[in-house]
Design a protein around this motif. Structure first.
Motif, mmCIF file in Angstrom:
data_model
loop_
_atom_site.group_PDB
_atom_site.id
_atom_site.type_symbol
_atom_site.label_atom_id
_atom_site.label_comp_id
_atom_site.label_asym_id
_atom_site.label_seq_id
_atom_site.Cartn_x
_atom_site.Cartn_y
_atom_site.Cartn_z
ATOM 1 N N ALA A 43 0.826 -1.207 0.000
ATOM 2 C CA ALA A 43 0.000 0.000 0.000
ATOM 3 C C ALA A 43 0.861 1.259 0.000
ATOM 4 C CB ALA A 43 -0.929 -0.007 1.211
ATOM 5 N N ALA A 44 2.014 1.197 0.655
ATOM 6 C CA ALA A 44 2.883 2.371 0.754
ATOM 7 C C ALA A 44 3.557 2.710 -0.565
ATOM 8 C CB ALA A 44 3.934 2.146 1.839
ATOM 9 N N VAL A 45 3.876 1.708 -1.381
ATOM 10 C CA VAL A 45 4.642 1.954 -2.603
ATOM 11 C C VAL A 45 3.792 1.888 -3.860
ATOM 12 C CG1 VAL A 45 6.721 1.035 -1.514
ATOM 13 C CG2 VAL A 45 5.305 -0.484 -2.921
ATOM 14 N N LEU A 46 2.509 1.596 -3.741
ATOM 15 C CA LEU A 46 1.649 1.494 -4.912
ATOM 16 C C LEU A 46 1.706 2.798 -5.714
ATOM 17 C CD1 LEU A 46 -0.119 -0.984 -5.652
ATOM 18 C CD2 LEU A 46 -2.097 0.315 -4.842
ATOM 19 N N PRO A 47 1.828 2.714 -7.043
ATOM 20 C CA PRO A 47 2.014 3.937 -7.857
ATOM 21 C C PRO A 47 0.737 4.739 -8.072
ATOM 22 C CG PRO A 47 2.010 2.002 -9.268
ATOM 23 C CD PRO A 47 1.959 1.494 -7.853
ATOM 24 N N VAL A 48 -0.293 4.476 -7.308
ATOM 25 C CA VAL A 48 -1.511 5.283 -7.346
ATOM 26 C C VAL A 48 -1.859 5.671 -5.917
ATOM 27 C CG1 VAL A 48 -2.408 4.207 -9.441
ATOM 28 C CG2 VAL A 48 -3.009 3.240 -7.222
ATOM 29 N N PHE A 315 2.831 -13.277 0.789
ATOM 30 C CA PHE A 315 4.125 -12.606 0.631
ATOM 31 C C PHE A 315 4.656 -12.694 -0.795
ATOM 32 C CE2 PHE A 315 8.698 -11.932 1.167
ATOM 33 C CZ PHE A 315 8.705 -10.775 1.932
ATOM 34 N N PRO A 316 4.616 -13.856 -1.453
ATOM 35 C CA PRO A 316 5.122 -13.907 -2.832
ATOM 36 C C PRO A 316 4.387 -12.958 -3.774
ATOM 37 C CG PRO A 316 4.949 -16.111 -1.927
ATOM 38 C CD PRO A 316 4.264 -15.193 -0.957
ATOM 39 N N VAL A 317 3.055 -12.884 -3.657
ATOM 40 C CA VAL A 317 2.307 -11.941 -4.480
ATOM 41 C C VAL A 317 2.685 -10.512 -4.102
ATOM 42 C CG1 VAL A 317 0.004 -11.086 -5.064
ATOM 43 C CG2 VAL A 317 0.409 -13.547 -4.874
ATOM 44 N N GLY A 318 2.909 -10.274 -2.801
ATOM 45 C CA GLY A 318 3.312 -8.946 -2.353
ATOM 46 C C GLY A 318 4.629 -8.494 -2.954
ATOM 47 N N THR A 319 5.576 -9.418 -3.124
ATOM 48 C CA THR A 319 6.844 -9.035 -3.756
ATOM 49 C C THR A 319 6.633 -8.633 -5.212
ATOM 50 O OG1 THR A 319 7.437 -11.281 -4.506
ATOM 51 C CG2 THR A 319 8.071 -10.663 -2.258
ATOM 52 N N CYS A 320 5.651 -9.257 -5.862
ATOM 53 C CA CYS A 320 5.341 -8.861 -7.238
ATOM 54 C C CYS A 320 4.661 -7.497 -7.274
ATOM 55 C CB CYS A 320 4.454 -9.917 -7.895
ATOM 56 S SG CYS A 320 5.266 -11.510 -8.147
ATOM 57 N N VAL A 321 3.889 -7.167 -6.234
ATOM 58 C CA VAL A 321 3.303 -5.829 -6.128
ATOM 59 C C VAL A 321 4.407 -4.783 -6.044
ATOM 60 C CG1 VAL A 321 1.929 -4.273 -4.680
ATOM 61 C CG2 VAL A 321 1.162 -6.623 -5.078
ATOM 62 N N ALA A 326 7.710 -0.672 -8.606
ATOM 63 C CA ALA A 326 9.015 -0.079 -8.926
ATOM 64 C C ALA A 326 9.177 0.105 -10.426
ATOM 65 C CB ALA A 326 10.131 -0.960 -8.363
ATOM 66 N N LEU A 327 8.743 -0.872 -11.209
ATOM 67 C CA LEU A 327 8.809 -0.740 -12.661
ATOM 68 C C LEU A 327 7.944 0.411 -13.148
ATOM 69 C CD1 LEU A 327 8.808 -4.420 -13.988
ATOM 70 C CD2 LEU A 327 10.463 -2.636 -14.574
ATOM 71 N N ALA A 328 6.757 0.557 -12.593
ATOM 72 C CA ALA A 328 5.881 1.667 -12.982
ATOM 73 C C ALA A 328 6.520 3.005 -12.672
ATOM 74 C CB ALA A 328 4.532 1.534 -12.263
ATOM 75 N N ARG A 329 7.160 3.090 -11.525
ATOM 76 C CA ARG A 329 7.805 4.348 -11.127
ATOM 77 C C ARG A 329 9.003 4.665 -12.006
ATOM 78 N NH1 ARG A 329 9.134 2.812 -6.597
ATOM 79 N NH2 ARG A 329 11.406 2.651 -6.773
ATOM 80 N N HIS A 330 9.772 3.677 -12.394
ATOM 81 C CA HIS A 330 10.997 3.904 -13.166
ATOM 82 C C HIS A 330 10.727 4.098 -14.652
ATOM 83 C CE1 HIS A 330 14.534 2.748 -10.404
ATOM 84 N NE2 HIS A 330 13.500 3.056 -9.656
ATOM 85 N N GLY A 332 7.463 4.723 -16.077
ATOM 86 C CA GLY A 332 6.334 5.575 -16.398
ATOM 87 C C GLY A 332 5.291 4.899 -17.264
ATOM 88 N N PHE A 333 5.431 3.602 -17.490
ATOM 89 C CA PHE A 333 4.512 2.862 -18.345
ATOM 90 C C PHE A 333 3.258 2.492 -17.568
ATOM 91 C CE2 PHE A 333 3.364 -1.426 -20.222
ATOM 92 C CZ PHE A 333 2.723 -0.892 -21.330
ATOM 93 N N GLY A 334 2.097 2.886 -18.105
ATOM 94 C CA GLY A 334 0.847 2.667 -17.401
ATOM 95 C C GLY A 334 0.484 1.208 -17.229
ATOM 96 N N GLY A 335 1.008 0.358 -18.104
ATOM 97 C CA GLY A 335 0.714 -1.063 -17.987
ATOM 98 C C GLY A 335 1.232 -1.643 -16.688
ATOM 99 N N PHE A 336 2.392 -1.181 -16.254
ATOM 100 C CA PHE A 336 2.937 -1.670 -14.980
ATOM 101 C C PHE A 336 2.144 -1.125 -13.798
ATOM 102 C CE2 PHE A 336 7.004 -1.968 -17.531
ATOM 103 C CZ PHE A 336 6.932 -3.356 -17.654
ATOM 104 N N THR A 337 1.605 0.094 -13.952
ATOM 105 C CA THR A 337 0.745 0.640 -12.899
ATOM 106 C C THR A 337 -0.504 -0.214 -12.738
ATOM 107 O OG1 THR A 337 1.520 2.897 -13.321
ATOM 108 C CG2 THR A 337 -0.571 2.652 -12.149
ATOM 109 N N GLY A 338 -1.125 -0.555 -13.870
ATOM 110 C CA GLY A 338 -2.305 -1.412 -13.813
ATOM 111 C C GLY A 338 -1.993 -2.780 -13.240
ATOM 112 N N LEU A 339 -0.826 -3.323 -13.608
ATOM 113 C CA LEU A 339 -0.422 -4.622 -13.077
ATOM 114 C C LEU A 339 -0.238 -4.555 -11.572
ATOM 115 C CD1 LEU A 339 0.495 -7.552 -13.503
ATOM 116 C CD2 LEU A 339 2.814 -6.671 -13.928
ATOM 117 N N ALA A 340 0.405 -3.500 -11.090
ATOM 118 C CA ALA A 340 0.632 -3.350 -9.649
ATOM 119 C C ALA A 340 -0.691 -3.261 -8.894
ATOM 120 C CB ALA A 340 1.485 -2.117 -9.376
ATOM 121 N N VAL A 341 -1.645 -2.504 -9.430
ATOM 122 C CA VAL A 341 -2.944 -2.357 -8.769
ATOM 123 C C VAL A 341 -3.684 -3.689 -8.757
ATOM 124 C CG1 VAL A 341 -5.206 -1.247 -8.917
ATOM 125 C CG2 VAL A 341 -3.132 0.092 -9.292
#
Length: 370
Positions: A43-48, A315-321, A326-330, A332-341
């Motif tokens: 929740a702390a690092v989510l890109p939204v 926890f394993p799913v959380g590491t993918c979050v 991190a990929l979305a932040r680095h 800027g691709f919206g697809g990674f933002t959607g994946l993280a959410v």
């Protein structure tokens, strides 16, 4: 004729309450702390940013910290009053020994959450101190487990590669968690040598965890292909393969961020490596997530009951979050933002299922009952 002596007071039938046997408390219980902490960290690092998301993360951090303290106290009783059971878990029972990878990851995850979320509650200074203590203890513990458990597997445990399963990865993933959580402390260290040592040290931890995982992965797949999943209740363990994937993606991005002000000459190469590595590995993680989900849906239809193995969903799913964030932040691709959410939503559902099952199992005396 009845007399007063025949009259008996009406009483409610006694209900037997379960008595908890701490001799049964194994290191696998730290998976509940890991799963709770990673939900807050995600929740702390989510890109939204959504209303209430940070407050939700703070609640999860508090729950994770409380669970760590309670479980740590219970384990201390276990290790002092039930020494024979503890010795058996570590030295004689290879199925349990691998779960000693969980306690250091719990320490590291709660420590990072204290810095990311707890600092808003208790202040930055105390949060840094707590994270530094937990990270140091967790890293030392992780290195001891990453070397000690494989040593026991080689010299003492009677094992067959044809019966390997994903839990074998738990001891060697812990250094990856240390590598991913350590960079958050870099800005709070004195400039110069201390910061450089931290960055280089975390890169070493990344190498230890990644190479050890690459060595074990073929063995784990050999066991899965040969012996399958030996019991329905162990099917959630398939999610453990996501752990080193998501955690390594998180680690390379955190290290790239930490290197920018500390190692400026290497920072561009680290950033490029993080992006290329992250895109490739997160793709593998998504593919395996589909495989693991399919297998677990099939197991649920076959009547898979609740067990503590359900915490492997979290926890394993959380590491993918955190990796996708991190990929979305680095990039800027919206697809990674959607994946993280999307992954975060899956993580929340998984945590709710595992937590409710654990509470119900404890209340009904099905877990740790004497």
């Amino acid at each position: 004729m009845s007399t007063l002596a025949d009259v008996r007071p009406l009483t409610r039938p006694s209900v037997a309450r379960p008595r908890f046997d701490l001799a049964q408390l194994g290191p696998n219980w730290y998976a509940a702390v890991m799963g709770t902490a990673i939900l807050g960290n995600g929740a702390a690092v989510l890109p939204v940013r959504a209303p209430g998301l940070v407050a939700f993360g703070e609640v999860m951090w508090a729950l994770g910290l409380a669970a760590l303290l309670v479980l740590g106290g219970a384990r201390l009783v276990h290790l002092t009053r039930h020494r024979e059971a503890a010795r058996t878990q570590l030295l004689d029972d290879p199925a349990t020994a691998v779960f000693y990878g969980c306690p250091p990851m719990a320490l590291l995850a709660v420590g990072l959450g204290t810095l990311l979320l707890g600092s808003k509650v208790i202040g930055t200074g105390p949060a840094v101190v707590i994270d530094a203590v937990l990270w140091t203890a967790g890293t030392v513990y992780a290195l001891a487990v990453a070397g000690g458990i494989p040593y026991l597997m080689i010299t003492r445990h009677r094992l067959s590669a044809l019966e390997a399963n994903p839990t074998w990865l738990l001891p060697v993933v812990a250094p990856l968690v240390a590598a991913a959580t350590g960079p958050a402390l870099v800005p709070h260290l004195p400039a110069g040598l201390p910061q450089q040592a931290m960055v280089y040290g975390c890169w070493s931890l990344f190498g230890i965890g990644l190479l050890a995982t690459l060595v074990l992965l073929p063995v784990v797949f050999t066991g899965l292909f040969h012996s399958k999943v030996p019991a329905l209740v162990l099917t959630p363990a398939l999610f453990l393969l996501l752990g080193p994937l998501g955690q390594s993606v998180t680690a390379v991005h955190q290290l790239a961020d930490a290197a920018r002000p500390v190692l400026p000459a290497l920072a561009p190469a680290m950033a490029a490596l993080a992006e290329l590595y992250g895109v490739a590995v997160i793709g593998v993680a998504v593919l395996w997530l589909a495989v693991a989900l399919t297998a677990n849906l099939r197991a649920r239809r076959a009547g898979m009951p609740f067990a503590m193995t359900w915490w492997a969903y979290t926890f394993p799913v959380g590491t993918c979050v955190t990796g996708a964030s991190a990929l979305a932040r680095h990039t800027g691709f919206g697809g990674f933002t959607g994946l993280a959410v999307g992954l975060f939503a899956l993580l929340a559902v998984a945590w709710a299922a595992a937590a409710s099952g654990t509470v119900a199992g404890l209340a009904r005396g099905r877990l740790l009952a004497r």
